[in-house]
Design a protein around this motif. Structure first.
Motif, PDB file in Angstrom:
ATOM      1  N   ARG A  73      55.383  -0.064  47.815  1.00 24.69           N
ATOM      2  CA  ARG A  73      55.339  -0.138  46.347  1.00 24.69           C
ATOM      3  C   ARG A  73      53.904  -0.336  45.865  1.00 24.69           C
ATOM      4  O   ARG A  73      53.478   0.290  44.901  1.00 24.69           O
ATOM      5  N   ARG A  74      53.161  -1.223  46.529  1.00 24.68           N
ATOM      6  CA  ARG A  74      51.746  -1.422  46.184  1.00 24.68           C
ATOM      7  C   ARG A  74      50.988  -0.097  46.257  1.00 24.68           C
ATOM      8  O   ARG A  74      50.142   0.188  45.412  1.00 24.68           O
ATOM      9  N   ILE A  75      51.292   0.676  47.281  1.00 23.42           N
ATOM     10  CA  ILE A  75      50.637   1.977  47.431  1.00 23.42           C
ATOM     11  C   ILE A  75      51.005   2.882  46.266  1.00 23.42           C
ATOM     12  O   ILE A  75      50.143   3.570  45.710  1.00 23.42           O
ATOM     13  N   ILE A 116      59.426   3.852  52.778  1.00 23.87           N
ATOM     14  CA  ILE A 116      58.752   4.751  51.840  1.00 23.87           C
ATOM     15  C   ILE A 116      59.469   4.778  50.494  1.00 23.87           C
ATOM     16  O   ILE A 116      58.856   5.080  49.467  1.00 23.87           O
ATOM     17  N   ASP A 117      60.754   4.389  50.463  1.00 24.47           N
ATOM     18  CA  ASP A 117      61.458   4.260  49.184  1.00 24.47           C
ATOM     19  C   ASP A 117      60.709   3.340  48.226  1.00 24.47           C
ATOM     20  O   ASP A 117      60.773   3.516  47.008  1.00 24.47           O
ATOM     21  N   GLY A 118      59.988   2.355  48.745  1.00 21.19           N
ATOM     22  CA  GLY A 118      59.227   1.461  47.888  1.00 21.19           C
ATOM     23  C   GLY A 118      58.207   2.207  47.041  1.00 21.19           C
ATOM     24  O   GLY A 118      57.994   1.886  45.869  1.00 21.19           O
ATOM     25  N   CYS A 119      57.590   3.235  47.600  1.00 21.71           N
ATOM     26  CA  CYS A 119      56.641   4.071  46.855  1.00 21.71           C
ATOM     27  C   CYS A 119      57.390   5.039  45.951  1.00 21.71           C
ATOM     28  O   CYS A 119      57.021   5.214  44.785  1.00 21.71           O
ATOM     29  N   SER A 120      58.430   5.653  46.469  1.00 21.39           N
ATOM     30  CA  SER A 120      59.219   6.595  45.667  1.00 21.39           C
ATOM     31  C   SER A 120      59.734   5.930  44.399  1.00 21.39           C
ATOM     32  O   SER A 120      59.724   6.538  43.322  1.00 21.39           O
ATOM     33  N   ASP A 121      60.174   4.679  44.520  1.00 19.13           N
ATOM     34  CA  ASP A 121      60.677   3.941  43.358  1.00 19.13           C
ATOM     35  C   ASP A 121      59.660   3.907  42.227  1.00 19.13           C
ATOM     36  O   ASP A 121      60.013   4.042  41.054  1.00 19.13           O
ATOM     37  N   VAL A 122      58.386   3.723  42.558  1.00 21.67           N
ATOM     38  CA  VAL A 122      57.328   3.638  41.535  1.00 21.67           C
ATOM     39  C   VAL A 122      57.233   4.952  40.764  1.00 21.67           C
ATOM     40  O   VAL A 122      57.138   4.949  39.530  1.00 21.67           O
ATOM     41  N   PHE A 123      57.258   6.070  41.469  1.00 17.16           N
ATOM     42  CA  PHE A 123      57.144   7.367  40.803  1.00 17.16           C
ATOM     43  C   PHE A 123      58.363   7.651  39.919  1.00 17.16           C
ATOM     44  O   PHE A 123      58.232   8.241  38.845  1.00 17.16           O
ATOM     45  N   PHE A 127      58.157   8.291  35.926  1.00 18.43           N
ATOM     46  CA  PHE A 127      58.417   9.635  35.401  1.00 18.43           C
ATOM     47  C   PHE A 127      59.888  10.011  35.321  1.00 18.43           C
ATOM     48  O   PHE A 127      60.217  11.163  35.021  1.00 18.43           O
ATOM     49  N   GLY A 128      60.785   9.081  35.577  1.00 21.13           N
ATOM     50  CA  GLY A 128      62.205   9.387  35.504  1.00 21.13           C
ATOM     51  C   GLY A 128      62.584  10.489  36.472  1.00 21.13           C
ATOM     52  O   GLY A 128      62.087  10.550  37.597  1.00 21.13           O
ATOM     53  N   GLU A 129      63.468  11.362  36.047  1.00 17.88           N
ATOM     54  CA  GLU A 129      63.928  12.473  36.891  1.00 17.88           C
ATOM     55  C   GLU A 129      62.764  13.322  37.387  1.00 17.88           C
ATOM     56  O   GLU A 129      62.812  13.869  38.486  1.00 17.88           O
ATOM     57  N   ASP A 130      61.699  13.433  36.606  1.00 17.54           N
ATOM     58  CA  ASP A 130      60.528  14.221  37.020  1.00 17.54           C
ATOM     59  C   ASP A 130      59.738  13.531  38.126  1.00 17.54           C
ATOM     60  O   ASP A 130      58.836  14.130  38.714  1.00 17.54           O
ATOM     61  N   GLY A 131      60.064  12.279  38.405  1.00 15.13           N
ATOM     62  CA  GLY A 131      59.426  11.566  39.503  1.00 15.13           C
ATOM     63  C   GLY A 131      60.135  11.729  40.832  1.00 15.13           C
ATOM     64  O   GLY A 131      59.606  11.362  41.876  1.00 15.13           O
ATOM     65  N   VAL A 132      61.356  12.288  40.807  1.00 16.34           N
ATOM     66  CA  VAL A 132      62.089  12.550  42.048  1.00 16.34           C
ATOM     67  C   VAL A 132      61.401  13.717  42.749  1.00 16.34           C
ATOM     68  O   VAL A 132      61.115  14.737  42.131  1.00 16.34           O
ATOM     69  N   HIS A 133      61.152  13.590  44.040  1.00 17.19           N
ATOM     70  CA  HIS A 133      60.250  14.488  44.746  1.00 17.19           C
ATOM     71  C   HIS A 133      60.801  14.876  46.114  1.00 17.19           C
ATOM     72  O   HIS A 133      61.714  14.232  46.627  1.00 17.19           O
TER      73      HIS A 133
END
Length: 161
Positions: A73-75, A116-123, A127-133
Motif C-alpha cells: 500500500r505504501r508503494i 500486491i493487493d495492497g497496492c492495487s487497492d490504492v489505485f 480511480f474507481g473502476e478505471d483503477g482496476v488493472h
C-alpha cells in the motif's frame, strides 16, 4: 491503449491526495516516471518507512502477510506521488493499465497476489473502476537491497482537449 478517450469519472478523493508522500527520488540511473504519448510508465518502487529508509525482510519469514500488504500500500501511494509529479493532476488519468509486483518471498509462501493487493487497492481507491488493472504478481528469491516488495505500473492519460 485507447484512442480518443474523453470520459471523466469522479475526482480522485482529496483525502487520498493529501495522504501522498513526497515523490521518492530515483536511487539509480533511471527516472521515476516516463511519459510516452498518453502512457506513463512508473518505475518500480520499494516501500519506504517514515524516515525514507527502504523496508526490508523476507515475506513469510521476517514479516507476515498483513505487514507485506501494508508495505505494498505504501508503494501504491508513492507510485501515485511519482505520477502526480510527472503529470501534475491525477484527474488526468484515464485508466490504470497494468501493475507488476514482486515479493521477496520465503520458500513455500504462496500469498503473493494478496500482498500486491495492497497496492492495487490504492489505485482502485483513487480511480474507481478505471483503477482496476491487469497485473502480474511474482515471488522472488532476491530483490534490490533486500526490500520486501517492489511494484511498477503503467497508466493511460485522458486525451488533452
Amino acid at each position: 491503449m485507447s484512442a480518443g478517450l474523453t470520459t471523466r469519472r469522479a475526482p480522485v478523493p482529496a483525502e487520498l491526495i493529501a495522504a501522498l508522500p513526497a515523490a521518492p527520488a530515483p536511487v539509480g540511473l533511471f527516472r521515476g516516471a516516463r511519459r510516452m504519448g498518453n502512457a506513463v510508465y512508473l518505475s518500480g518502487l520499494a516501500p519506504l518507512d517514515e524516515a525514507g529508509v527502504p523496508m526490508t525482510g523476507q515475506v513469510g519469514t521476517d514479516i507476515d502477510l498483513a505487514e507485506a500488504r501494508a508495505r505494498a500500500r505504501r508503494i501504491g501511494l508513492a507510485l501515485l506521488a511519482n505520477l502526480q509529479a510527472e503529470i501534475g493532476d491525477l484527474n488526468r488519468v484515464s485508466h490504470v493499465v497494468k501493475l507488476n509486483g514482486y515479493v521477496l518471498a520465503a520458500p513455500g509462501f504462496a500469498e503473493i497476489p494478496q500482498v500486491i493487493d495492497g497496492c492495487s487497492d490504492v489505485f482502485i481507491e483513487a480511480f474507481g473502476e478505471d483503477g482496476v488493472h491487469a497485473r502480474t504478481s511474482i515471488g522472488a528469491a532476491a530483490l534490490p537491497g533486500g526490500i520486501s516488495v517492489e511494484v511498477e505500473a503503467i497508466v493511460e492519460l485522458l486525451d488533452e482537449a
